[in-house]
Scaffold this motif. Structure first.
Motif, PDB file in Angstrom:
ATOM      1  N   ILE A 224      49.302  42.506  34.832  1.00 19.18           N
ATOM      2  CA  ILE A 224      48.859  41.588  33.772  1.00 19.18           C
ATOM      3  C   ILE A 224      49.867  40.457  33.569  1.00 19.18           C
ATOM      4  CG2 ILE A 224      48.320  41.384  31.302  1.00 19.18           C
ATOM      5  CD1 ILE A 224      46.087  42.680  32.952  1.00 19.18           C
ATOM      6  N   SER A 225      51.158  40.789  33.567  1.00 13.78           N
ATOM      7  CA  SER A 225      52.145  39.718  33.359  1.00 13.78           C
ATOM      8  C   SER A 225      52.145  38.753  34.546  1.00 13.78           C
ATOM      9  CB  SER A 225      53.545  40.279  33.092  1.00 13.78           C
ATOM     10  OG  SER A 225      54.015  40.973  34.202  1.00 13.78           O
ATOM     11  N   SER A 226      51.770  39.226  35.723  1.00 12.83           N
ATOM     12  CA  SER A 226      51.650  38.313  36.867  1.00 12.83           C
ATOM     13  C   SER A 226      50.513  37.317  36.631  1.00 12.83           C
ATOM     14  CB  SER A 226      51.372  39.093  38.158  1.00 12.83           C
ATOM     15  OG  SER A 226      52.492  39.840  38.534  1.00 12.83           O
ATOM     16  N   LEU A 227      49.362  37.818  36.195  1.00  9.65           N
ATOM     17  CA  LEU A 227      48.226  36.919  35.909  1.00  9.65           C
ATOM     18  C   LEU A 227      48.621  35.919  34.818  1.00  9.65           C
ATOM     19  CD1 LEU A 227      45.164  39.389  35.866  1.00  9.65           C
ATOM     20  CD2 LEU A 227      46.004  38.014  37.783  1.00  9.65           C
ATOM     21  N   ARG A 232      46.805  27.317  35.818  1.00 10.38           N
ATOM     22  CA  ARG A 232      45.344  27.281  35.949  1.00 10.38           C
ATOM     23  C   ARG A 232      44.986  27.241  37.439  1.00 10.38           C
ATOM     24  NH1 ARG A 232      43.472  23.193  32.056  1.00 10.38           N
ATOM     25  NH2 ARG A 232      43.183  24.962  30.674  1.00 10.38           N
ATOM     26  N   ARG A 233      44.034  28.075  37.861  1.00  9.39           N
ATOM     27  CA  ARG A 233      43.553  28.163  39.244  1.00  9.39           C
ATOM     28  C   ARG A 233      44.649  28.558  40.236  1.00  9.39           C
ATOM     29  NH1 ARG A 233      40.219  22.604  39.238  1.00  9.39           N
ATOM     30  NH2 ARG A 233      40.451  22.788  41.499  1.00  9.39           N
ATOM     31  N   GLY A 234      45.666  29.249  39.722  1.00 10.78           N
ATOM     32  CA  GLY A 234      46.729  29.744  40.590  1.00 10.78           C
ATOM     33  C   GLY A 234      46.270  30.973  41.389  1.00 10.78           C
ATOM     34  N   LEU A 235      47.125  31.397  42.326  1.00 13.57           N
ATOM     35  CA  LEU A 235      46.759  32.476  43.254  1.00 13.57           C
ATOM     36  C   LEU A 235      47.617  33.721  43.030  1.00 13.57           C
ATOM     37  CD1 LEU A 235      45.370  33.605  45.848  1.00 13.57           C
ATOM     38  CD2 LEU A 235      47.190  32.477  47.156  1.00 13.57           C
ATOM     39  N   MET A 236      46.960  34.827  42.754  1.00 16.66           N
ATOM     40  CA  MET A 236      47.615  36.130  42.605  1.00 16.66           C
ATOM     41  C   MET A 236      47.461  36.904  43.911  1.00 16.66           C
ATOM     42  SD  MET A 236      48.921  38.616  40.814  1.00 16.66           S
ATOM     43  CE  MET A 236      48.829  40.362  40.442  1.00 16.66           C
ATOM     44  N   VAL A 237      48.589  37.232  44.547  1.00 16.07           N
ATOM     45  CA  VAL A 237      48.563  38.016  45.791  1.00 16.07           C
ATOM     46  C   VAL A 237      49.102  39.401  45.456  1.00 16.07           C
ATOM     47  CG1 VAL A 237      49.320  38.158  48.175  1.00 16.07           C
ATOM     48  CG2 VAL A 237      49.013  35.904  47.095  1.00 16.07           C
ATOM     49  N   CYS A 238      48.196  40.357  45.464  1.00 13.88           N
ATOM     50  CA  CYS A 238      48.527  41.722  45.080  1.00 13.88           C
ATOM     51  C   CYS A 238      48.835  42.463  46.374  1.00 13.88           C
ATOM     52  CB  CYS A 238      47.287  42.288  44.399  1.00 13.88           C
ATOM     53  SG  CYS A 238      47.566  43.797  43.592  1.00 13.88           S
ATOM     54  N   ASN A 252      36.302  39.456  35.069  1.00 18.67           N
ATOM     55  CA  ASN A 252      36.253  38.456  33.992  1.00 18.67           C
ATOM     56  C   ASN A 252      37.646  37.999  33.567  1.00 18.67           C
ATOM     57  OD1 ASN A 252      33.545  38.554  33.950  1.00 18.67           O
ATOM     58  ND2 ASN A 252      33.353  39.768  32.073  1.00 18.67           N
ATOM     59  N   LEU A 253      38.631  38.898  33.771  1.00 19.89           N
ATOM     60  CA  LEU A 253      40.018  38.548  33.429  1.00 19.89           C
ATOM     61  C   LEU A 253      40.459  37.270  34.127  1.00 19.89           C
ATOM     62  CD1 LEU A 253      42.484  41.594  33.672  1.00 19.89           C
ATOM     63  CD2 LEU A 253      42.125  40.019  31.758  1.00 19.89           C
ATOM     64  N   LEU A 254      39.975  37.099  35.368  1.00 15.48           N
ATOM     65  CA  LEU A 254      40.398  35.926  36.155  1.00 15.48           C
ATOM     66  C   LEU A 254      39.897  34.642  35.500  1.00 15.48           C
ATOM     67  CD1 LEU A 254      39.744  37.294  39.769  1.00 15.48           C
ATOM     68  CD2 LEU A 254      41.892  37.278  38.483  1.00 15.48           C
ATOM     69  N   ALA A 255      38.693  34.703  34.939  1.00 18.15           N
ATOM     70  CA  ALA A 255      38.151  33.534  34.242  1.00 18.15           C
ATOM     71  C   ALA A 255      38.912  33.290  32.935  1.00 18.15           C
ATOM     72  CB  ALA A 255      36.667  33.747  33.940  1.00 18.15           C
ATOM     73  N   MET A 256      39.147  34.392  32.210  1.00 23.39           N
ATOM     74  CA  MET A 256      39.809  34.249  30.910  1.00 23.39           C
ATOM     75  C   MET A 256      41.228  33.711  31.028  1.00 23.39           C
ATOM     76  SD  MET A 256      38.273  37.783  29.460  1.00 23.39           S
ATOM     77  CE  MET A 256      39.687  38.205  28.508  1.00 23.39           C
ATOM     78  N   LYS A 257      41.875  33.988  32.147  1.00 22.92           N
ATOM     79  CA  LYS A 257      43.279  33.590  32.293  1.00 22.92           C
ATOM     80  C   LYS A 257      43.451  32.313  33.115  1.00 22.92           C
ATOM     81  CE  LYS A 257      45.026  38.229  31.403  1.00 22.92           C
ATOM     82  NZ  LYS A 257      45.789  37.941  30.175  1.00 22.92           N
TER      83      LYS A 257
END
Ligand SMILES: NC(=O)c1ccc[n+]([C@@H]2O[C@H](COP(=O)([O-])OP(=O)(O)OC[C@H]3O[C@@H](n4cnc5c(N)ncnc54)[C@H](OP(=O)(O)O)[C@@H]3O)[C@@H](O)[C@H]2O)c1
Length: 326
Positions: A224-227, A232-238, A252-257
């Motif tokens: 969550i802290s990574s997100l 805005r429109r950044g990339l999360m590489v898990c 939906n989290l991706l839209a909200m954040k």
């Protein structure tokens, strides 16, 4: 007879046992390889504890470097005496051993400039760093990257590569000693995530904007802290889950954040094409041979110390890469 680490059940480090086995002769397309060094990767712990299921009993380990001592029928890419390295064979784990039979095709010839220990410490972590830096996102100078576990094996390679590309790297670590090592390898700012608020520090360091990309190998504890650290429109590489898997994710989290992008990549899908694998290997081995990237081996073990090696890795005692010296 070969010395080999095997497990008959999944569980804690204590399931790893040293055994002997008769290897026999290499079959068609196979070689017999005498290891000089074997890589210890965090992913090995996921196989050992059952996070990644494998048929049992099983060997352990996906990476090794050594010399070809016998070739089977039809092998034409390597010959007896060649120095080689490899990563993969996750369907037949078994790199934790002194000798083994392996398919010849995926072997990578080792450049003369690289020793076996360096190769065993970097074939998987180096190829991973290569696809992260060269395939996942079109990085350009000035981009910002949040890199978790920055003083780990993958972390120190990515940090140095990011510096070569002119990125600003914010690296997380669990101790001050690891912070110093991360900064010495190109990390611009460090955050001690055992007591600091990562997203808040990132926002301060980026003037409220957030980073372009996060490389998150920690998983449950940092997801969550990574997100929350992304622009805005950044990339999360898990890319890994050292603290545990992430359950119950709602897109939906991706839209909200901030309309974020999320990918969960695996090295296998970036080296499945032999041409792409060769290009990534040439690039990372070239950086290391030229001294632009240093491979830090913080821990060396004997094969019989596999239990201790896994304990050290899981208790966050390690710095950089770990290898078994055979
Ligand atoms: N997706 C892929 O293609 C791919 C390929 C290779 C590796 N990986 C992943 O990349 C990561 C790094 O691999 P590595 O072999 O180089 O390992 P590593 O980074 O040397 O070791 C893992 C590090 O994770 C950190 N960590 C954070 N929370 C932890 C926890 N609860 N328990 C244990 N460690 C924790 C520790 O650093 P601190 O003490 O600083 O927190 C630890 O040293 C792993 O997650 C691995 O699965 C992914």
């Amino acid at each position: 007879m070969a010395q080999v680490i095997r497990m008959h059940r999944t569980g804690g480090p204590e399931v790893l046992q040293l055994e002997t086995t008769d290897l026999g002769r290499p079959g068609p397309g196979q070689v017999r390889l005498r290891h000089a060094a074997v890589g210890l990767n965090y992913a090995d712990t996921y196989f050992r504890n059952g996070t990644y299921p494998v048929p049992l009993p099983s060997g352990m380990g996906v990476e090794g470097a050594g010399t070809v001592i016998e070739v089977g029928e039809g092998v034409d890419n390597v010959q007896v005496g060649d120095r080689v390295t490899y990563t993969g064979f996750v369907n037949t784990l078994g790199a934790y051993c002194d000798e083994r039979l392996v398919p010849a095709a995926p072997l990578i010839r080792l450049p003369d400039a690289l020793g076996f220990e360096t190769a065993a410490a970097m074939t998987m972590r180096g190829l991973t760093s290569a696809y992260l830096m060269r395939r996942i996102h079109p990085f350009k100078a000035g981009d910002t990257l949040l890199l978790h576990a920055a003083a780990g094996g993958v972390g120190l390679i990515v940090a140095q590569w990011a510096k070569l590309l002119g990125l600003t790297v914010i690296g997380t670590v669990s101790t001050d000693a690891k912070a110093a090592v991360a900064r010495a390898h190109g990390v611009t700012h460090t955050i001690n995530y055992s007591h600091e608020d990562v997203a808040q520090r990132v926002k301060t360091l980026t003037d409220g904007r957030g980073v372009d990309v996060v490389f998150d190998s920690v998983g449950r504890d940092t997801f969550i802290s990574s997100l929350d650290s992304l622009r805005r429109r950044g990339l999360m590489v898990c890319l890994g889950t050292a603290s545990g898997t992430i359950d119950g994710f709602n897109p939906n989290l991706l839209a909200m954040k901030g309309s974020l992008y999320l990918t969960r990549p695996a090295l296998a899908d970036y080296i499945a094409d032999p041409t792409e694998k060769a290009a990534l290997a040439d690039e990372v081995f070239g950086h290391v041979a030229a001294g632009r990237i240093r491979i830090e081996i913080g821990q060396r073990y004997e094969l019989g110390q596999a239990v201790q090696a896994h304990r050290d890795l899981e208790s966050r005692k390690t710095l950089g890469s770990s290898v078994f010296v055979i």
